[in-house]
Design a protein around this motif. Structure first.
Motif, PDB file in Angstrom:
ATOM      1  N   MET A  52       0.802  -1.223   0.000  1.00 18.86           N
ATOM      2  CA  MET A  52       0.000   0.000   0.000  1.00 18.86           C
ATOM      3  C   MET A  52       0.833   1.271   0.000  1.00 18.86           C
ATOM      4  SD  MET A  52      -3.251  -1.122   2.457  1.00 18.86           S
ATOM      5  CE  MET A  52      -3.411   0.526   3.024  1.00 18.86           C
ATOM      6  N   ARG A  53       2.130   1.178   0.232  1.00 17.76           N
ATOM      7  CA  ARG A  53       2.953   2.379   0.296  1.00 17.76           C
ATOM      8  C   ARG A  53       3.618   2.636  -1.057  1.00 17.76           C
ATOM      9  NH1 ARG A  53       5.656   2.875   6.220  1.00 17.76           N
ATOM     10  NH2 ARG A  53       3.751   2.418   7.367  1.00 17.76           N
ATOM     11  N   ALA A  54       3.447   3.861  -1.555  1.00 11.59           N
ATOM     12  CA  ALA A  54       4.111   4.248  -2.803  1.00 11.59           C
ATOM     13  C   ALA A  54       5.544   4.678  -2.525  1.00 11.59           C
ATOM     14  CB  ALA A  54       3.340   5.375  -3.476  1.00 11.59           C
ATOM     15  N   GLY A  55       5.827   5.041  -1.287  1.00 15.05           N
ATOM     16  CA  GLY A  55       7.173   5.451  -0.910  1.00 15.05           C
ATOM     17  C   GLY A  55       7.182   6.064   0.462  1.00 15.05           C
ATOM     18  N   GLU A  56       8.393   6.308   0.966  1.00 12.33           N
ATOM     19  CA  GLU A  56       8.570   6.897   2.289  1.00 12.33           C
ATOM     20  C   GLU A  56       9.776   7.810   2.266  1.00 12.33           C
ATOM     21  OE1 GLU A  56       8.157   3.342   5.202  1.00 12.33           O
ATOM     22  OE2 GLU A  56       8.162   2.580   3.141  1.00 12.33           O
ATOM     23  N   LEU A  57       9.626   8.982   2.864  1.00 16.57           N
ATOM     24  CA  LEU A  57      10.741   9.903   3.039  1.00 16.57           C
ATOM     25  C   LEU A  57      10.919  10.169   4.525  1.00 16.57           C
ATOM     26  CD1 LEU A  57      10.131  12.671   0.318  1.00 16.57           C
ATOM     27  CD2 LEU A  57      11.681  10.706   0.204  1.00 16.57           C
TER      28      LEU A  57
ATOM     29  N   THR B  30       3.298  11.164  11.464  1.00 16.84           N
ATOM     30  CA  THR B  30       2.990  11.434  12.862  1.00 16.84           C
ATOM     31  C   THR B  30       4.304  11.426  13.623  1.00 16.84           C
ATOM     32  OG1 THR B  30       2.581   9.088  13.287  1.00 16.84           O
ATOM     33  CG2 THR B  30       0.662  10.468  12.823  1.00 16.84           C
ATOM     34  N   ALA B  31       4.433  12.367  14.546  1.00 16.84           N
ATOM     35  CA  ALA B  31       5.674  12.499  15.310  1.00 16.84           C
ATOM     36  C   ALA B  31       5.395  13.371  16.531  1.00 16.84           C
ATOM     37  CB  ALA B  31       6.760  13.142  14.438  1.00 16.84           C
TER      38      ALA B  31
ATOM     39  N   GLU C 208      19.542  17.794  17.888  1.00 12.65           N
ATOM     40  CA  GLU C 208      19.451  16.568  18.681  1.00 12.65           C
ATOM     41  C   GLU C 208      18.215  16.517  19.566  1.00 12.65           C
ATOM     42  OE1 GLU C 208      23.038  15.453  20.694  1.00 12.65           O
ATOM     43  OE2 GLU C 208      24.270  16.061  18.987  1.00 12.65           O
ATOM     44  N   GLY C 209      17.564  17.648  19.774  1.00 15.40           N
ATOM     45  CA  GLY C 209      16.362  17.668  20.593  1.00 15.40           C
ATOM     46  C   GLY C 209      15.102  17.271  19.834  1.00 15.40           C
ATOM     47  N   LEU C 210      15.236  17.026  18.536  1.00 14.96           N
ATOM     48  CA  LEU C 210      14.096  16.675  17.702  1.00 14.96           C
ATOM     49  C   LEU C 210      14.262  15.283  17.126  1.00 14.96           C
ATOM     50  CD1 LEU C 210      13.731  20.025  15.722  1.00 14.96           C
ATOM     51  CD2 LEU C 210      12.408  19.294  17.713  1.00 14.96           C
ATOM     52  N   GLU C 211      13.131  14.595  16.960  1.00 12.58           N
ATOM     53  CA  GLU C 211      13.164  13.266  16.336  1.00 12.58           C
ATOM     54  C   GLU C 211      13.017  13.402  14.828  1.00 12.58           C
ATOM     55  OE1 GLU C 211      10.446  10.367  17.891  1.00 12.58           O
ATOM     56  OE2 GLU C 211      10.883  10.928  19.971  1.00 12.58           O
ATOM     57  N   ASP C 212      13.637  12.481  14.084  1.00 13.47           N
ATOM     58  CA  ASP C 212      13.437  12.431  12.645  1.00 13.47           C
ATOM     59  C   ASP C 212      11.970  12.122  12.384  1.00 13.47           C
ATOM     60  OD1 ASP C 212      16.138  12.868  12.378  1.00 13.47           O
ATOM     61  OD2 ASP C 212      16.623  10.804  11.860  1.00 13.47           O
ATOM     62  N   VAL C 213      11.440  12.628  11.269  1.00  9.59           N
ATOM     63  CA  VAL C 213      10.022  12.447  10.941  1.00  9.59           C
ATOM     64  C   VAL C 213       9.922  11.708   9.610  1.00  9.59           C
ATOM     65  CG1 VAL C 213       7.824  13.596  10.489  1.00  9.59           C
ATOM     66  CG2 VAL C 213       9.426  14.578  12.152  1.00  9.59           C
ATOM     67  N   GLU C 214       9.128  10.654   9.593  1.00  6.09           N
ATOM     68  CA  GLU C 214       8.921   9.864   8.386  1.00  6.09           C
ATOM     69  C   GLU C 214       7.551  10.174   7.786  1.00  6.09           C
ATOM     70  OE1 GLU C 214       8.457   5.197   7.405  1.00  6.09           O
ATOM     71  OE2 GLU C 214      10.242   5.758   8.560  1.00  6.09           O
ATOM     72  N   VAL C 215       7.547  10.442   6.478  1.00  7.76           N
ATOM     73  CA  VAL C 215       6.311  10.708   5.737  1.00  7.76           C
ATOM     74  C   VAL C 215       6.061   9.524   4.810  1.00  7.76           C
ATOM     75  CG1 VAL C 215       5.138  12.222   4.085  1.00  7.76           C
ATOM     76  CG2 VAL C 215       6.696  13.195   5.794  1.00  7.76           C
ATOM     77  N   VAL C 216       4.854   8.976   4.890  1.00 13.54           N
ATOM     78  CA  VAL C 216       4.477   7.845   4.032  1.00 13.54           C
ATOM     79  C   VAL C 216       3.593   8.372   2.912  1.00 13.54           C
ATOM     80  CG1 VAL C 216       3.354   5.593   3.942  1.00 13.54           C
ATOM     81  CG2 VAL C 216       4.619   6.271   5.997  1.00 13.54           C
ATOM     82  N   PHE C 217       3.870   7.928   1.688  1.00 18.61           N
ATOM     83  CA  PHE C 217       3.103   8.281   0.501  1.00 18.61           C
ATOM     84  C   PHE C 217       2.261   7.062   0.117  1.00 18.61           C
ATOM     85  CE2 PHE C 217       6.595  11.092   0.609  1.00 18.61           C
ATOM     86  CZ  PHE C 217       6.348  12.192  -0.191  1.00 18.61           C
TER      87      PHE C 217
END
Length: 185
Positions: free
Chosen positions: A54-59, A162-163, A66-75
């Motif tokens: 179902m996923r076309a891709g993810e970035l 979501t993050a 360092e105080g922030l988390e990496d954020v993943e976007v699902v397409f």
């Protein structure tokens, strides 16, 4: 002396030129294709597509702070006329939060192509790998959802991340830029 100075001058000129070329090459736009749309992105975005159904891709947006988390976007792309309408998807996404989340919506139009954005903040009910219809959910307080529905005659593309709120809020403009990228020069 003249022969020794020449290689030194060459090195002084060549090294910065090489570093500049590497820097320019490293910042070249990369692309992610979802349906008929090609999304463009630059670092600190990184393609982390998993090939999951179902996923076309993810970035992933890799935060340098360092105080922030990496954020993943699902397409997501389901095909022409598939994936449901704008309102049902937005309501389903808002329903992935406990109680009444803070919701902000906006719609942009670029060359006749609409992009519907949703920003929701609150306690996100994370269903993990089971998807939004899974039974067991983990409540994550202080979370934010960035979502977009990019309309296209070949079928809409859905983007969702979501993050922790601070991490998501920090990339809101970068998220919008990626979502609009198929329509911008």
């Amino acid at each position: 002396m003249k022969n020794r100075l020449h290689p030194l001058l060459l090195a002084i000129v060549a090294v910065p030129a090489l570093l500049l070329a590497l820097t320019v090459h490293a910042d070249e736009a990369k692309t992610l294709k979802a349906g008929a749309l090609t999304f463009h992105y630059h670092a600190p975005w990184k393609d982390v597509s998993s090939g999951r159904p179902m996923r076309a891709g993810e970035l992933k947006y890799e935060h340098k702070d360092e105080g922030l988390e990496d954020v993943e976007v699902v397409f997501y792309y389901f095909g022409p006329g598939q994936g449901g309408g704008i309102e049902p998807n937005i309501q389903r996404w808002v329903g992935q939060f406990e109680g009444e989340p803070t919701v902000e919506r906006e719609t942009d139009e670029i060359d006749g192509n609409k992009i519907h954005y949703l920003y929701a903040k609150g306690t996100y009910l994370d269903s993990g790998m089971g998807g939004p219809f899974a039974g067991n959910k983990t409540a994550k307080e202080g979370y934010m959802m960035l979502a977009a529905i990019v309309e296209n005659k070949e079928g809409a593309v859905f983007l969702k991340a979501t993050a922790p709120e601070k991490s998501a809020e920090a990339i809101k403009e970068a998220f919008k830029k990626v979502a609009a990228s198929p329509f911008e020069d």
